[in-house]
Design a protein around this motif. Structure first.
Motif, PDB file in Angstrom:
ATOM      1  N   ARG A  83       0.824  -1.208   0.000  1.00 43.47           N
ATOM      2  CA  ARG A  83       0.000   0.000   0.000  1.00 43.47           C
ATOM      3  C   ARG A  83       0.858   1.257   0.000  1.00 43.47           C
ATOM      4  N   ALA A  84       2.104   1.135  -0.481  1.00 41.87           N
ATOM      5  CA  ALA A  84       2.993   2.294  -0.568  1.00 41.87           C
ATOM      6  C   ALA A  84       3.778   2.199  -1.868  1.00 41.87           C
ATOM      7  N   VAL A  85       3.998   3.345  -2.513  1.00 44.67           N
ATOM      8  CA  VAL A  85       4.781   3.369  -3.750  1.00 44.67           C
ATOM      9  C   VAL A  85       5.812   4.486  -3.683  1.00 44.67           C
ATOM     10  N   LEU A  86       6.986   4.213  -4.226  1.00 45.34           N
ATOM     11  CA  LEU A  86       8.002   5.240  -4.386  1.00 45.34           C
ATOM     12  C   LEU A  86       7.736   5.987  -5.689  1.00 45.34           C
ATOM     13  N   ILE A  87       7.826   7.295  -5.629  1.00 45.08           N
ATOM     14  CA  ILE A  87       7.670   8.129  -6.828  1.00 45.08           C
ATOM     15  C   ILE A  87       8.809   9.141  -6.857  1.00 45.08           C
ATOM     16  N   THR A  88       8.997   9.779  -8.019  1.00 36.42           N
ATOM     17  CA  THR A  88      10.018  10.834  -8.094  1.00 36.42           C
ATOM     18  C   THR A  88       9.432  12.227  -7.944  1.00 36.42           C
ATOM     19  N   ASP A  89       8.241  12.498  -8.515  1.00 35.85           N
ATOM     20  CA  ASP A  89       7.721  13.867  -8.622  1.00 35.85           C
ATOM     21  C   ASP A  89       8.768  14.757  -9.293  1.00 35.85           C
ATOM     22  N   ALA A  90       9.568  14.150 -10.188  1.00 34.46           N
ATOM     23  CA  ALA A  90      10.691  14.862 -10.811  1.00 34.46           C
ATOM     24  C   ALA A  90      10.203  15.926 -11.786  1.00 34.46           C
ATOM     25  N   MET A  91      10.998  16.977 -11.921  1.00 36.81           N
ATOM     26  CA  MET A  91      10.722  18.017 -12.913  1.00 36.81           C
ATOM     27  C   MET A  91      11.840  18.028 -13.962  1.00 36.81           C
ATOM     28  N   ASP A  92      11.735  18.925 -14.952  1.00 37.41           N
ATOM     29  CA  ASP A  92      12.673  18.916 -16.071  1.00 37.41           C
ATOM     30  C   ASP A  92      14.113  19.131 -15.640  1.00 37.41           C
ATOM     31  N   ALA A  93      14.333  19.746 -14.465  1.00 37.17           N
ATOM     32  CA  ALA A  93      15.690  20.024 -13.993  1.00 37.17           C
ATOM     33  C   ALA A  93      16.424  18.773 -13.523  1.00 37.17           C
ATOM     34  N   THR A  94      15.737  17.654 -13.414  1.00 37.68           N
ATOM     35  CA  THR A  94      16.370  16.412 -12.979  1.00 37.68           C
ATOM     36  C   THR A  94      17.483  16.023 -13.948  1.00 37.68           C
ATOM     37  N   GLY A  95      18.661  15.780 -13.402  1.00 40.82           N
ATOM     38  CA  GLY A  95      19.801  15.419 -14.241  1.00 40.82           C
ATOM     39  C   GLY A  95      20.463  16.612 -14.915  1.00 40.82           C
ATOM     40  N   MET A  96      20.026  17.810 -14.579  1.00 35.39           N
ATOM     41  CA  MET A  96      20.535  19.022 -15.212  1.00 35.39           C
ATOM     42  C   MET A  96      21.276  19.886 -14.187  1.00 35.39           C
ATOM     43  N   PRO A  97      22.033  20.897 -14.643  1.00 35.92           N
ATOM     44  CA  PRO A  97      22.754  21.769 -13.701  1.00 35.92           C
ATOM     45  C   PRO A  97      21.788  22.618 -12.872  1.00 35.92           C
TER      46      PRO A  97
END
Length: 359
Positions: free
Chosen positions: A252-266
């Motif tokens: 009943r639990a999940v890992l998520i990122t909620d990542a935005m475009d800046a992920t992996g960027m400077p």
């Protein structure tokens, strides 16, 4: 045939041995104590992601969506929803039409609308200019034109018309999520009774816990809803992550990122839903008020952080693949078992990424 060797994390055990792949499927798991210390896990499934690698899902641009999906695939996410933020209905409509071919192609597993039917009090990094009470005709139209590609929508259950909207989503086969909410404990339980099955990034975008009015966090943890957890050690302290995961359990639990475009960027200046975002030392915040604005997390790091927080490896794997697959009704993936799709991530003994196999 391709053979991968190491410690294979299956739903029932961690098997040291060999995993064989042929024609895009897992064909065999063979025990062998000499297979080495690498760790083999199912491809990650991210239910909540706004972009990555300099590309965003939030504008409805299919080329950008392909770029974001490819970036996250390189970090082990073999199945993902494209999450949009609160926006005018015209953008909701155009994005649905633009992303439907990508869903048909398998680049995306579907669309998640995080808003616009959210609480202004708990809007976080959502653009307050676009927040509104649920509009049944808007929901009907995006579901209809999406032809199955709209998979989840986040709603604040205390809004006028929210419970009817949650039931409308449930009846259409769309996951109704509760998030960005100032609801009471009772209002959250009413939302779950109406058909909500997911809690959008638990703790974040919600009123804090109080022992005399537990509010949405305790309401969701004490319900049947599956809770999303952003395991970046910024949105959640590792102790809060471990507490929530332990309370809800890996089913009943999940890992998520909620990542935005800046992920992996400077570090630098970015945009989220028409709002300026400044990223410094991995942390993304709105320029206007400093609110946390999504993450710069990838799912391989989320898994590693979850294990470092004290979660058993099998639980963290269930939360990053098996449980989200079940939520989406994807019976062909989400675990390492013969006959399932060969979505496989090879990690070293320290859980750092080595190789990704997508089908």
């Amino acid at each position: 045939m391709t053979r991968i060797s190491g410690r294979i994390v299956t739903p029932s055990a961690i098997v040291t041995g060999h995993l064989d792949i042929a024609d895009g499927l897992i064909t065999a798991i063979t025990p062998d104590d000499t297979a080495g210390d690498d760790v083999i896990v199912p491809g990650f499934i991210d239910l909540h992601c706004h972009g990555g690698g300099g590309h965003t899902f939030t504008t409805g641009d299919p080329a950008a969506a392909r770029g974001a999906a490819a970036f996250h695939r390189s970090h082990g996410t073999t199945t993902m929803l494209a999450s949009l933020v609160s926006s005018p209905f015209e953008l909701m409509r155009s994005a649905t039409l633009a992303y439907k071919p990508l869903v048909d192609e398998g680049v995306l597993a579907g669309i998640h609308f995080e808003g616009p039917y959210l609480s202004a009090t708990r809007c976080g990094a959502q653009n307050p200019a676009y927040l509104r009470d649920p509009v049944p005709a808007e929901i009907t139209e995006v579901i209809k034109i999406g032809e199955g590609s709209v998979r989840m929508m986040t709603v604040a259950p205390e809004l006028d018309g929210a419970l009817a909207a949650i039931s409308q989503l449930r009846d259409a086969g769309v996951l109704a999520a509760i998030g960005h909410t100032d609801a009471s404990y009772e209002q959250v339980h009413a939302g779950v009774a109406a058909g909500a099955t997911v809690a959008t990034h638990l703790f974040n975008g919600m009123r804090p816990v109080h022992h005399r009015e537990p509010g949405p966090i305790v309401g969701l943890l004490s319900s049947t809803a599956t809770v999303e957890l952003i395991a970046d050690n910024i949105h959640l302290h590792p102790g809060a992550l471990a507490f929530a995961a332990g309370t809800a359990g890996p089913a009943r639990a999940v890992l998520i990122t909620d990542a935005m475009d800046a992920t992996g960027m400077p570090d630098g200046e970015y945009d989220l839903g028409g709002q300026a975002v400044v990223v410094a030392d991995r942390v993304a915040r709105l320029a206007r008020d400093g609110a946390i604005a999504g993450s710069t997390l990838t799912m391989d790091v989320a898994l590693r952080n979850a294990v470092a927080a004290g979660l058993p490896l099998q639980s963290a794997v269930a939360m990053s693949a098996t449980t989200p697959a079940r939520l989406l009704g994807l019976t062909d993936r989400g675990a390492l078992e013969p006959g399932l799709r060969a979505d496989v991530v090879l990690l070293d003994a320290d859980l750092s990424l080595k190789q990704v196999f997508a089908a």
